[in-house]
Design a protein around this motif. Structure first.
Motif, PDB file in Angstrom:
ATOM      1  N   UNK A  46       9.264  46.057 -38.463  1.00 61.05           N
ATOM      2  CA  UNK A  46       8.322  46.748 -37.595  1.00 61.05           C
ATOM      3  C   UNK A  46       7.296  47.538 -38.398  1.00 61.05           C
ATOM      4  N   UNK A  47       7.733  48.069 -39.530  1.00 69.35           N
ATOM      5  CA  UNK A  47       6.824  48.824 -40.380  1.00 69.35           C
ATOM      6  C   UNK A  47       5.704  47.992 -40.976  1.00 69.35           C
ATOM      7  N   UNK A  48       5.858  46.660 -40.973  1.00 67.02           N
ATOM      8  CA  UNK A  48       4.791  45.816 -41.507  1.00 67.02           C
ATOM      9  C   UNK A  48       3.559  45.836 -40.598  1.00 67.02           C
ATOM     10  N   UNK A  49       3.724  46.233 -39.347  1.00 66.46           N
ATOM     11  CA  UNK A  49       2.555  46.447 -38.491  1.00 66.46           C
ATOM     12  C   UNK A  49       1.623  47.476 -39.122  1.00 66.46           C
ATOM     13  N   UNK A  50       2.233  48.477 -39.759  1.00 64.70           N
ATOM     14  CA  UNK A  50       1.446  49.511 -40.422  1.00 64.70           C
ATOM     15  C   UNK A  50       0.597  48.922 -41.547  1.00 64.70           C
ATOM     16  N   UNK A  51       1.135  47.924 -42.246  1.00 63.30           N
ATOM     17  CA  UNK A  51       0.371  47.269 -43.305  1.00 63.30           C
ATOM     18  C   UNK A  51      -0.874  46.600 -42.735  1.00 63.30           C
ATOM     19  N   UNK A  52      -0.711  45.902 -41.616  1.00 63.85           N
ATOM     20  CA  UNK A  52      -1.857  45.275 -40.975  1.00 63.85           C
ATOM     21  C   UNK A  52      -2.877  46.283 -40.496  1.00 63.85           C
ATOM     22  N   UNK A 120       3.344  57.763 -41.966  1.00 61.60           N
ATOM     23  CA  UNK A 120       3.078  58.695 -40.875  1.00 61.60           C
ATOM     24  C   UNK A 120       2.174  59.834 -41.335  1.00 61.60           C
ATOM     25  N   UNK A 121       2.463  60.377 -42.519  1.00 61.19           N
ATOM     26  CA  UNK A 121       1.646  61.451 -43.078  1.00 61.19           C
ATOM     27  C   UNK A 121       0.205  60.986 -43.287  1.00 61.19           C
ATOM     28  N   UNK A 122       0.032  59.772 -43.780  1.00 59.80           N
ATOM     29  CA  UNK A 122      -1.309  59.260 -44.046  1.00 59.80           C
ATOM     30  C   UNK A 122      -2.163  59.156 -42.800  1.00 59.80           C
ATOM     31  N   UNK A 123      -1.594  58.628 -41.721  1.00 55.91           N
ATOM     32  CA  UNK A 123      -2.369  58.508 -40.475  1.00 55.91           C
ATOM     33  C   UNK A 123      -2.736  59.868 -39.913  1.00 55.91           C
ATOM     34  N   UNK A 124      -1.856  60.854 -40.072  1.00 58.07           N
ATOM     35  CA  UNK A 124      -2.159  62.209 -39.596  1.00 58.07           C
ATOM     36  C   UNK A 124      -3.340  62.789 -40.376  1.00 58.07           C
ATOM     37  N   UNK A 125      -3.343  62.578 -41.703  1.00 58.78           N
ATOM     38  CA  UNK A 125      -4.446  63.075 -42.534  1.00 58.78           C
ATOM     39  C   UNK A 125      -5.781  62.441 -42.123  1.00 58.78           C
ATOM     40  N   UNK A 126      -5.780  61.143 -41.874  1.00 60.80           N
ATOM     41  CA  UNK A 126      -7.022  60.465 -41.484  1.00 60.80           C
ATOM     42  C   UNK A 126      -7.497  60.950 -40.121  1.00 60.80           C
ATOM     43  N   UNK A 127      -6.558  61.085 -39.187  1.00 61.03           N
ATOM     44  CA  UNK A 127      -6.926  61.520 -37.835  1.00 61.03           C
ATOM     45  C   UNK A 127      -7.539  62.916 -37.839  1.00 61.03           C
ATOM     46  N   UNK A 128      -7.081  63.762 -38.758  1.00 60.17           N
ATOM     47  CA  UNK A 128      -7.566  65.147 -38.824  1.00 60.17           C
ATOM     48  C   UNK A 128      -8.646  65.352 -39.883  1.00 60.17           C
ATOM     49  N   UNK A 129      -9.163  64.277 -40.479  1.00 63.32           N
ATOM     50  CA  UNK A 129     -10.094  64.385 -41.603  1.00 63.32           C
ATOM     51  C   UNK A 129     -11.383  65.087 -41.206  1.00 63.32           C
ATOM     52  N   UNK A 142      -1.076  56.020 -46.508  1.00 61.86           N
ATOM     53  CA  UNK A 142      -0.822  54.862 -45.644  1.00 61.86           C
ATOM     54  C   UNK A 142      -0.522  53.644 -46.515  1.00 61.86           C
ATOM     55  N   UNK A 143      -1.300  53.467 -47.590  1.00 60.76           N
ATOM     56  CA  UNK A 143      -1.040  52.363 -48.506  1.00 60.76           C
ATOM     57  C   UNK A 143       0.296  52.500 -49.216  1.00 60.76           C
ATOM     58  N   UNK A 144       0.661  53.741 -49.566  1.00 61.57           N
ATOM     59  CA  UNK A 144       1.957  53.986 -50.198  1.00 61.57           C
ATOM     60  C   UNK A 144       3.086  53.533 -49.277  1.00 61.57           C
ATOM     61  N   UNK A 145       2.997  53.908 -47.998  1.00 62.32           N
ATOM     62  CA  UNK A 145       4.006  53.482 -47.026  1.00 62.32           C
ATOM     63  C   UNK A 145       4.022  51.979 -46.841  1.00 62.32           C
TER      64      UNK A 145
END
Length: 514
Positions: A46-52, A120-129, A142-145
């Motif tokens: 399921x986490x591979x969705x994040x890669x896409x 999860x941390x990466x998407x939060x940072x982008x959303x609040x950028x 996000x890439x690290x994850x």
């Protein structure tokens, strides 16, 4: 780990994953529960969705950030554009390396849980950028994850599924990537980039929570001298109607005979990595990923909207990107079905030839476009670049986007499968970074059409390598594949489940060990 004495049914040893050949009179199923194996594979991947989503995000975010009313403005062709696109690919190889070691130390299950935290941390940072540096940081995490999830997801799936399902279920990771790309393209066509990032963060959170409900893999537990836990895990993923005795016996015997123990210390790890059963498949996949990435795959994915805009096509660039995402997803599903029927070699050849011809066609049309523009001539047949891009996506997805990732879970020895799987995915994503980051520079040196022709030539050249060096691993057990690369057996032997007759699979014409 002491060798256990278990009685084999009918006195016939059965290969791991083929223990479905139990006697039907005892009430046991011929195969383990397909539903349980599918659920385990889907949740693990399921986490591979994040890669896409990470791949597709730059395609929709960069054009929005280049708009005049953007709150974080960036220029077209600027370094900010290439860094936003490629920054996730810096974090990804690091994640691959970390997860490879973590997977062997902490196990496949725990690794899959931990990998979702940086995403999860990466998407939060982008959303609040509020500035481009926060986007860089978010893209990195996000890439690290994304890098951390790749190898554990595929290795977990490969170790909990039976051979008749393994290829198709391992390919779910590629379906996940394509689905994530489509989701991001669609969200970006109707929402702003920061809202897209916020929604994307839901996925890694769900993947983290669901993984708690599934067991560790039997192969890993046996390698850690925990056969009883391995038995429980195997029963959980096979179901109560399946007799696990023969499969357990084979796993234990293989562990004893091959001394499948996790190497201790740096020297033992290096020694294990340099053995033929590890270095040969690593070399094979290293070159596979090098050719596949430099055929321009992720240039199309990361810069989709911009490429449609520059190609001369008259279709709306965001609509074209969404259609591209749909085509990619449908093609990935088709590839997962075909890889069970057609094998790894034929699908790879379809990709290398199809991608090469499509890229050369796209580059040729863009050369004509530059000529028409310079001479103030009208554009002709503007559907051709769209057809080339769509054809490229179909051809690429049928083989390149699925086959090498499946093989990561198949070709490596269990004692270093985590480490070398992580090294392989690290190499793959390092190639992604180099290709995505250098695309703007190549277009300035070779021109846009020259760049695409260059990618096409690499893909066509790769056809020769794949024909000569790529072995067929379809329907082989993990033990047979390891013996093949170790040189213990030149012919791969397996058992035909349908008629219970042995079948010898010879190396095909032109096929040699890497």
């Amino acid at each position: 780990m002491a060798k256990k004495d278990l009685n084999l049914e009918d006195g016939k040893p059965v290969l791991a994953g083929h223990s479905a050949n139990t006697n039907p009179e005892n009430g046991h199923s011929v195969h383990g529960s397909a539903v349980r194996q599918v659920l385990a594979a889907v949740v693990a991947q399921l986490g591979t969705l994040n890669t896409g989503m990470a791949f597709g995000f730059s395609a929709i975010a960069v054009p929005q950030l280049q708009e005049p009313n953007s709150n974080i403005p960036i220029g077209k062709g600027s370094s900010e554009e290439s860094w936003i696109a490629s920054m996730s690919s810096i974090g990804t190889p690091i994640g691959c390396l970390i997860s490879g070691y973590m997977m062997d130390v902490l196990g496949r299950k725990r690794s899959l849980i931990i990998t979702e935290i940086p995403a999860l941390l990466g998407w939060i940072l982008i959303a609040c950028a509020t500035d481009v540096r926060m986007i860089y940081a978010g893209r990195f995490f996000v890439g690290l994850g994304s890098g951390m999830v790749g190898a554990p997801a595929r290795v977990y799936t490969g170790e909990v599924t039976q051979p008749h399902l393994r290829g198709m279920l391992t390919a779910f990771a590629s379906i996940g990537v394509s689905t994530g790309v489509l989701i991001e393209y669609f969200l970006g066509s109707v929402l702003t980039w920061n809202v897209c990032a916020a929604i994307s963060g839901i996925l890694p959170l769900a993947a983290l929570l669901l993984m708690f409900f599934f067991p560790e893999t039997p192969s890993y537990l046996i390698s850690r001298s925990r056969p009883e836990k391995a038995r429980e895990a195997l029963q959980q993923v096979r179901g109560s109607t399946y007799n696990i005795n023969q499969e357990m016996e084979t796993l234990i015997n293989f562990s004893n005979e091959r001394d499948v123990k996790r190497p201790k210390g740096f020297r033992e790890i290096i020694r294990a990595l340099l053995k033929p059963n590890a270095i040969k498949p690593f070399t094979l996949l290293f070159l596979y990923f090098l050719i596949y990435q430099w055929s321009g795959t992720n240039v199309i994915t990361f810069y989709a909207v911009e490429i449609f805009n520059d190609s001369g096509a008259t279709i709306n660039k965001y609509l074209a990107a969404v259609i591209l995402g749909i085509i990619r997803l449908i093609s990935t599903i088709a590839a997962c079905i075909l890889c069970r029927k057609s094998g790894r070699r034929p699908l790879t050849m379809v990709s290398s030839i199809g991608c090469g011809l499509s890229m050369v066609g796209l580059g040729g049309y863009m050369w004509l476009k530059s000529y028409w523009t310079a001479n103030n001539l009208p554009f002709v047949a503007t559907w051709i670049p769209v057809l080339c891009i769509f054809s490229y996506t179909i051809a690429c997805t049928l083989g390149f986007l699925v086959i090498p990732w499946i093989m990561i879970g198949e070709v490596y020895p269990v004692q270093v499968r985590g480490i070398i799987g992580g090294l392989t995915t690290m190499a793959a994503h390092s190639f992604i970074f180099t290709v995505v980051k250098t695309y703007p520079y190549l277009t300035s040196i070779l021109t846009t059409h020259g760049t695409f022709i260059f990618y096409g030539c690499i893909s066509l050249f790769g056809t020769i390598y794949f024909y000569l060096c790529l072995p067929e691993t379809k329907d082989k057990t993990l033990q047979e594949i390891e013996d093949y690369f170790s040189g213990r057996n030149n012919n791969l032997r397996t058992r035909n489940i349908d008629n219970n007759k042995p079948k010898v699979l010879q190396v095909k014409k032109g096929q040699i060990l890497p």
